[in-house]
Design a protein around this motif. Structure first.
Motif, PDB file in Angstrom:
ATOM      1  N   ARG A   1       0.964  -1.213   0.092  1.00  0.00           N
ATOM      2  CA  ARG A   1      -0.051   0.050  -0.084  1.00  0.00           C
ATOM      3  C   ARG A   1       0.763   1.383  -0.092  1.00  0.00           C
ATOM      4  N   ILE A   2       0.455   2.224  -0.670  1.00  0.00           N
ATOM      5  CA  ILE A   2       1.230   3.685  -0.668  1.00  0.00           C
ATOM      6  C   ILE A   2       0.215   4.289  -0.074  1.00  0.00           C
ATOM      7  N   LEU A   3       0.763   5.364   1.020  1.00  0.00           N
ATOM      8  CA  LEU A   3       0.024   6.422   1.696  1.00  0.00           C
ATOM      9  C   LEU A   3       0.559   7.869   0.922  1.00  0.00           C
ATOM     10  N   LEU A   4      -0.424   8.469   0.363  1.00  0.00           N
ATOM     11  CA  LEU A   4       0.059   9.701  -0.304  1.00  0.00           C
ATOM     12  C   LEU A   4      -0.412  10.832   0.706  1.00  0.00           C
ATOM     13  N   ASP A   5       0.698  11.380   1.256  1.00  0.00           N
ATOM     14  CA  ASP A   5       0.557  12.398   2.203  1.00  0.00           C
ATOM     15  C   ASP A   5       0.526  13.859   1.711  1.00  0.00           C
ATOM     16  N   ASN A   6      -0.412  14.707   2.296  1.00  0.00           N
ATOM     17  CA  ASN A   6      -0.461  15.913   2.025  1.00  0.00           C
ATOM     18  C   ASN A   6      -0.374  16.355   0.432  1.00  0.00           C
ATOM     19  N   PHE A   7      -1.098  15.542  -0.342  1.00  0.00           N
ATOM     20  CA  PHE A   7      -1.017  15.661  -1.632  1.00  0.00           C
ATOM     21  C   PHE A   7      -2.521  16.643  -1.824  1.00  0.00           C
ATOM     22  N   LYS A   8      -2.265  17.660  -2.801  1.00  0.00           N
ATOM     23  CA  LYS A   8      -3.512  18.340  -3.181  1.00  0.00           C
ATOM     24  C   LYS A   8      -4.544  17.531  -3.979  1.00  0.00           C
ATOM     25  N   PRO A   9      -5.707  17.701  -4.116  1.00  0.00           N
ATOM     26  CA  PRO A   9      -6.579  16.728  -4.997  1.00  0.00           C
ATOM     27  C   PRO A   9      -5.977  16.679  -6.302  1.00  0.00           C
TER      28      PRO A   9
ATOM     29  N   ARG B   1      -1.732  -0.569  -9.630  1.00  0.00           N
ATOM     30  CA  ARG B   1      -0.875  -1.610  -8.770  1.00  0.00           C
ATOM     31  C   ARG B   1      -0.811  -1.727  -7.272  1.00  0.00           C
ATOM     32  N   PHE B   2      -1.062  -0.702  -6.915  1.00  0.00           N
ATOM     33  CA  PHE B   2      -0.833  -0.889  -5.294  1.00  0.00           C
ATOM     34  C   PHE B   2      -2.117  -0.320  -4.671  1.00  0.00           C
ATOM     35  N   ILE B   3      -2.445  -0.593  -3.428  1.00  0.00           N
ATOM     36  CA  ILE B   3      -3.669  -0.027  -2.752  1.00  0.00           C
ATOM     37  C   ILE B   3      -3.050   1.417  -2.448  1.00  0.00           C
ATOM     38  N   THR B   4      -4.021   2.195  -2.503  1.00  0.00           N
ATOM     39  CA  THR B   4      -3.754   3.777  -2.240  1.00  0.00           C
ATOM     40  C   THR B   4      -4.706   4.345  -0.826  1.00  0.00           C
ATOM     41  N   GLU B   5      -3.670   5.065  -0.476  1.00  0.00           N
ATOM     42  CA  GLU B   5      -4.416   5.662   0.848  1.00  0.00           C
ATOM     43  C   GLU B   5      -4.064   7.082   0.917  1.00  0.00           C
ATOM     44  N   ALA B   6      -5.119   8.271   1.031  1.00  0.00           N
ATOM     45  CA  ALA B   6      -4.637   9.621   1.139  1.00  0.00           C
ATOM     46  C   ALA B   6      -4.865  10.097   2.683  1.00  0.00           C
ATOM     47  N   SER B   7      -4.006  10.875   2.978  1.00  0.00           N
ATOM     48  CA  SER B   7      -4.059  11.544   4.445  1.00  0.00           C
ATOM     49  C   SER B   7      -3.628  12.904   4.250  1.00  0.00           C
ATOM     50  N   GLY B   8      -3.740  13.803   5.352  1.00  0.00           N
ATOM     51  CA  GLY B   8      -3.372  15.079   5.395  1.00  0.00           C
ATOM     52  C   GLY B   8      -4.045  16.050   4.932  1.00  0.00           C
TER      53      GLY B   8
ATOM     54  N   GLY C   1     -10.312   8.715  -6.907  1.00  0.00           N
ATOM     55  CA  GLY C   1     -10.150   7.449  -7.182  1.00  0.00           C
ATOM     56  C   GLY C   1      -9.169   6.643  -5.947  1.00  0.00           C
ATOM     57  N   VAL C   2      -8.770   7.369  -4.822  1.00  0.00           N
ATOM     58  CA  VAL C   2      -7.999   6.587  -4.013  1.00  0.00           C
ATOM     59  C   VAL C   2      -8.885   5.792  -3.247  1.00  0.00           C
ATOM     60  N   ASP C   3      -8.134   4.509  -2.635  1.00  0.00           N
ATOM     61  CA  ASP C   3      -8.883   3.507  -2.269  1.00  0.00           C
ATOM     62  C   ASP C   3      -9.445   3.790  -0.684  1.00  0.00           C
ATOM     63  N   TYR C   4      -8.385   4.409   0.185  1.00  0.00           N
ATOM     64  CA  TYR C   4      -8.831   4.730   1.488  1.00  0.00           C
ATOM     65  C   TYR C   4      -8.529   6.156   1.668  1.00  0.00           C
TER      66      TYR C   4
END
Length: 282
Positions: free
Chosen positions: A215-223, A236-243, A257-260
């Motif tokens: 899984r990849i955590l995409l932290d503090n990305f703007k939309p 390819r990988f499960i995606t997670e957004a936070s921040g 389209g992020v998974d979590y």
């Protein structure tokens, strides 16, 4: 409900509160007095903690009788009665504050979780909690998230490898951190998923080149950048957004389209729901 965790929590909480006795009740109410009390709802939201309240009462006094009117997960309004307790008044009063403390907080968390999951409906994105919990109450708070319709992330440092920015920096970069984690799992024989946090698209590309994560955590990305990252991932990988994600913009993030989406505020700054335990006079 994990009875081992819950029962240990209840016993520790009662020891903290009761000490060598509830001297107010013991001094003012004659021994053997029996009575009845009702759990009165004074707020709107989602109810959580009824099953826990039953276990608290059982541990305090197995002879206490509960009549349940509302179960965990239902919508509640001021004036609703969740349940009644009947039996020894000393036992009812001993259980009162622990029941209320737990149910008020759990219901607040379940309510906030429900509110946010409603905003995500139709997007395919699921809501995650975090480790930003009250020490000693993590199991209860994550339980409340599930009651509210959210999904539990890892419970602690022991059940998943989550490589965050500090881990990346201390280990000397993305590739080093991932490869070190893989070597550790091979050496210890542990079967743990690996998630890695990235702070920009360059780090994301390095994860793609290195591989070896779940899984990849995409932290503090703007939309707009998050949308680009999801497109680069190509499933390819499960995606997670936070921040930086709030109630006002969470739908925009989900539409990328992020998974979590993980939200620490579910547990670290939630408002407890108002309720009280009131004597039912004969």
């Amino acid at each position: 409900m994990d009875k081992t965790i819950i029962d240990d929590f209840i016993k520790n909480a009662l020891t903290e509160d009761v000490g060598d006795g509830d001297h107010t009740s013991l001094s003012t109410i004659p021994k053997g007095t029996r009575g009845k009390a009702k759990l009165l709802i004074k707020d709107e939201g989602i109810l959580a903690g009824v099953e826990l309240a039953q276990e608290i009462c059982r541990i305090v006094d197995e002879s206490l009788q509960l009549e349940i009117f509302l179960n965990d997960g239902v919508e509640i309004n001021p004036g609703d009665i969740a349940f009644t307790i009947e039996g020894s008044v000393h036992s009812i009063l001993k259980a009162e504050r622990l029941v209320l403390n737990c149910m008020q907080r759990m219901s607040g968390i379940a309510t906030k979780t429900h509110e946010i999951t409603q905003l995500l409906e139709g997007t395919g994105t699921k809501l995650l909690d975090t480790r930003k919990t009250t020490p000693g109450m993590r199991y209860l708070e994550k339980w409340a998230v599930k009651i509210g319709g959210g999904v539990n992330h890892r419970f602690g440092l022991y059940d998943m490898i989550l490589i965050k920015d500090n881990h990346v920096d201390y280990s000397g970069g993305i590739a080093n951190a991932i490869n070190n984690a893989k070597d550790y799992l091979a050496e210890t024989g542990k079967n743990l998923q690996i998630e890695i946090e990235v702070r920009n698209l360059d780090e994301l590309e390095e994860v793609f080149q290195t591989g070896g994560v779940n899984r990849i955590l995409l932290d503090n990305f703007k939309p707009d950048v998050l949308q680009q990252a999801v497109a680069m991932n190509k499933g390819r990988f499960i995606t997670e957004a936070s921040g930086g994600i709030t109630i006002d913009n969470i739908r925009d993030y989900a539409n990328c389209g992020v998974d979590y989406i993980s939200v620490g505020a579910l547990t670290h700054s939630v408002k407890s729901l108002d309720m009280s335990l009131k004597a039912v006079k004969a």
